[in-house]
Design a protein around this motif. Structure first.
Motif, PDB file in Angstrom:
ATOM      1  N   THR A 229       2.365  22.026  16.704  1.00  0.00           N
ATOM      2  CA  THR A 229       3.261  20.880  16.574  1.00  0.00           C
ATOM      3  C   THR A 229       3.485  20.151  17.905  1.00  0.00           C
ATOM      4  O   THR A 229       3.446  18.917  17.936  1.00  0.00           O
ATOM      5  CB  THR A 229       4.604  21.338  15.979  1.00  0.00           C
ATOM      6  OG1 THR A 229       4.366  21.856  14.667  1.00  0.00           O
ATOM      7  CG2 THR A 229       5.584  20.176  15.879  1.00  0.00           C
ATOM      8  N   PRO A 230       3.707  20.851  19.027  1.00  0.00           N
ATOM      9  CA  PRO A 230       3.881  20.105  20.285  1.00  0.00           C
ATOM     10  C   PRO A 230       2.655  19.276  20.661  1.00  0.00           C
ATOM     11  O   PRO A 230       2.793  18.136  21.126  1.00  0.00           O
ATOM     12  CB  PRO A 230       4.142  21.215  21.318  1.00  0.00           C
ATOM     13  CG  PRO A 230       4.672  22.358  20.519  1.00  0.00           C
ATOM     14  CD  PRO A 230       3.961  22.299  19.211  1.00  0.00           C
ATOM     15  N   ALA A 232       0.376  18.173  18.514  1.00  0.00           N
ATOM     16  CA  ALA A 232       0.274  17.104  17.515  1.00  0.00           C
ATOM     17  C   ALA A 232       1.166  15.924  17.896  1.00  0.00           C
ATOM     18  O   ALA A 232       0.770  14.754  17.756  1.00  0.00           O
ATOM     19  CB  ALA A 232       0.656  17.634  16.132  1.00  0.00           C
ATOM     20  N   ARG A 233       2.355  16.234  18.378  1.00  0.00           N
ATOM     21  CA  ARG A 233       3.268  15.163  18.800  1.00  0.00           C
ATOM     22  C   ARG A 233       2.667  14.380  19.986  1.00  0.00           C
ATOM     23  O   ARG A 233       2.712  13.142  20.017  1.00  0.00           O
ATOM     24  CB  ARG A 233       4.620  15.763  19.181  1.00  0.00           C
ATOM     25  CG  ARG A 233       5.675  14.722  19.553  1.00  0.00           C
ATOM     26  CD  ARG A 233       7.022  15.367  19.804  1.00  0.00           C
ATOM     27  NE  ARG A 233       7.584  15.914  18.567  1.00  0.00           N
ATOM     28  CZ  ARG A 233       7.725  17.219  18.322  1.00  0.00           C
ATOM     29  NH1 ARG A 233       7.350  18.105  19.228  1.00  0.00           N
ATOM     30  NH2 ARG A 233       8.229  17.641  17.185  1.00  0.00           N
ATOM     31  N   HIS A 234       2.084  15.111  20.936  1.00  0.00           N
ATOM     32  CA  HIS A 234       1.459  14.457  22.086  1.00  0.00           C
ATOM     33  C   HIS A 234       0.289  13.583  21.647  1.00  0.00           C
ATOM     34  O   HIS A 234       0.149  12.440  22.114  1.00  0.00           O
ATOM     35  CB  HIS A 234       0.981  15.515  23.080  1.00  0.00           C
ATOM     36  CG  HIS A 234       0.133  14.974  24.196  1.00  0.00           C
ATOM     37  ND1 HIS A 234       0.649  14.228  25.228  1.00  0.00           N
ATOM     38  CD2 HIS A 234      -1.211  15.048  24.417  1.00  0.00           C
ATOM     39  CE1 HIS A 234      -0.328  13.874  26.043  1.00  0.00           C
ATOM     40  NE2 HIS A 234      -1.468  14.355  25.582  1.00  0.00           N
ATOM     41  N   TYR A 236      -0.257  12.225  18.701  1.00  0.00           N
ATOM     42  CA  TYR A 236       0.203  11.072  17.924  1.00  0.00           C
ATOM     43  C   TYR A 236       0.827  10.008  18.830  1.00  0.00           C
ATOM     44  O   TYR A 236       0.497   8.819  18.741  1.00  0.00           O
ATOM     45  CB  TYR A 236       1.205  11.513  16.861  1.00  0.00           C
ATOM     46  CG  TYR A 236       1.644  10.370  15.974  1.00  0.00           C
ATOM     47  CD1 TYR A 236       0.858   9.954  14.905  1.00  0.00           C
ATOM     48  CD2 TYR A 236       2.831   9.684  16.221  1.00  0.00           C
ATOM     49  CE1 TYR A 236       1.232   8.900  14.103  1.00  0.00           C
ATOM     50  CE2 TYR A 236       3.217   8.625  15.434  1.00  0.00           C
ATOM     51  CZ  TYR A 236       2.414   8.237  14.373  1.00  0.00           C
ATOM     52  OH  TYR A 236       2.792   7.181  13.591  1.00  0.00           O
ATOM     53  N   GLU A 237       1.725  10.446  19.692  1.00  0.00           N
ATOM     54  CA  GLU A 237       2.426   9.475  20.537  1.00  0.00           C
ATOM     55  C   GLU A 237       1.469   8.794  21.520  1.00  0.00           C
ATOM     56  O   GLU A 237       1.558   7.579  21.738  1.00  0.00           O
ATOM     57  CB  GLU A 237       3.563  10.168  21.285  1.00  0.00           C
ATOM     58  CG  GLU A 237       4.701  10.632  20.362  1.00  0.00           C
ATOM     59  CD  GLU A 237       5.768  11.419  21.094  1.00  0.00           C
ATOM     60  OE1 GLU A 237       5.529  11.775  22.286  1.00  0.00           O
ATOM     61  OE2 GLU A 237       6.824  11.703  20.497  1.00  0.00           O
ATOM     62  N   GLY A 250       0.389  18.982  12.434  1.00  0.00           N
ATOM     63  CA  GLY A 250       1.011  19.977  13.297  1.00  0.00           C
ATOM     64  C   GLY A 250       1.073  21.346  12.655  1.00  0.00           C
ATOM     65  O   GLY A 250       0.662  21.560  11.516  1.00  0.00           O
TER      66      GLY A 250
END
Length: 376
Positions: A229-230, A232-234, A236-237, A250
């Protein structure tokens, strides 16, 4: 001499000097270093994206019929050589051979779906959608696209994405996990044998440096990611900040709820299969089980009895049901959960640190090589 695993760019293995940064690839069953994998820097990523961009000019204009014929050829090659690919997965990931074959079969389903791309790419036309207005919809390839895939399914997860991308006329740069990179290179060679033009499918190995360059590169039009998840966030952003289409899947772990009226034998079977298949390294592994009073103790007893029958051993053994974890660091992290759990007051019913693969020295310490942790 230690084997070198390196990038696949424009239809050939990278022939440059070994990278300044490399990672060790292990056989999880023995702990031995079996290869060194090159970590791509910005220059290598740019070279791969450049090859994809150049190939896109002709591949995007290739007829749907021709693209489909390549997909069918790839399907046949993958089916014929699935045992070879499964053995590669076992040697670097550690999952048992039957599990690796199942992973390939799930990926093959997407390849077969992509073989129907002529029907899937059809557009639409609506006459008089509004007064004097007709509406057309068409599907066109984007350009070079990136796939960033995790260690736990080195064949299946990339095959969720690249067959559709290629069939639709895009070109691909795949960045697999550095923990088990050889499956990606094997798939690249299959594509070449199937008649895919050079540069349509490329592989770069590495870590965050390679990922970040793919996310920032102006010629990469979309990114598909599966991982924690961390990250995936990176992904995506960062990817969307650079104007790319991004799908970032994630971390996922299933939770299982067992009610008092449940069939406890069925529930115990499901819990064991889901918890210990692929050593619990599947995205959909059950890592949390909630039993509603009064069935908890009975369910734990049934699960414990089934765990004792699990055959733990190297994935290349035909009768093994659970192999090692992928790396020593990952094994140690999972082992740390046992200590933190008991420190928080939990009862450790089965301690997988003592299991059939391991032996002990005079002090009682495990002498087993490899990244082993038995069912726990």
């Amino acid at each position: 001499m230690t084997k070198r695993i390196t990038h696949w760019i424009a239809g050939q293995q990278w022939s440059g000097a070994p990278a300044e940064r490399q990672g060790e690839v292990h056989d999880p069953a023995t702990g031995a270093v079996t290869a060194l994998v090159d970590f791509a820097g910005v220059a290598e990523v740019d070279r791969a994206v450049g090859a994809a961009a150049e190939a896109f000019r002709s591949w995007s204009r290739t007829s749907v019929a021709r693209r489909t014929s390549v997909l069918f050829a790839f399907r046949e090659l993958l089916n014929a050589r699935r045992d070879e690919l499964a053995s590669i997965i076992v040697s670097e990931h550690g999952k048992v051979h039957s599990d690796a074959l199942g992973e390939i079969a799930r990926g093959q389903e997407v390849v077969e779906y992509a073989c129907g791309i002529p029907q899937l790419l059809k557009g639409g036309y609506t006459e008089q959608a509004s007064t004097g207005v007709d509406v057309y919809s068409i599907r066109q390839p984007l350009g070079p696209v990136a796939v960033i895939s995790p260690f736990n399914f080195p064949a299946m997860v990339p095959m969720w994405f690249f067959p559709i991308a290629i069939a639709a006329g895009n070109t691909v740069v795949l960045k697999p996990s550095e923990k088990d990179p050889s499956a990606a290179d094997f798939l690249a060679r299959l594509w070449q044998e199937a008649g895919l033009p050079d540069g349509v499918f490329n592989v770069v190995h590495g870590d965050r440096t390679a990922v970040d360059r793919l996310l920032e590169h102006p010629d990469v039009k979309s990114v598909s990611f599966v991982g924690s998840t961390p990250v995936a966030r990176h992904v995506y952003e960062t990817g969307t900040r650079y104007g790319k289409r991004v799908q970032a899947l994630g971390g996922a772990k299933n939770h299982m709820l067992v009610l008092p009226d449940a069939d406890l034998d069925l529930a115990a079977d499901a819990a064991v299969n889901a918890g210990f298949g692929a050593a619990g390294e599947r995205c959909m592994a059950v890592s949390v089980l909630v039993a509603v009073d009064p069935v908890g103790d009975d369910l734990v007893a049934r699960i414990t009895e089934r765990m004792a029958r699990l055959k733990v051993g190297p994935g290349c053994n035909g009768d093994s049901e659970m192999g090692p974890l992928v790396t020593g660091a990952h094994r140690d992290r999972v082992t740390s959960y046992l200590d933190s759990g008991t420190a928080d007051g939990a009862t450790l019913v089965v301690d997988g640190r003592k299991h059939p693969v391991a032996s002990e020295d005079a002090s009682g310490e495990s002498t087993a090589d490899g990244f082993w942790l038995g069912p726990t």
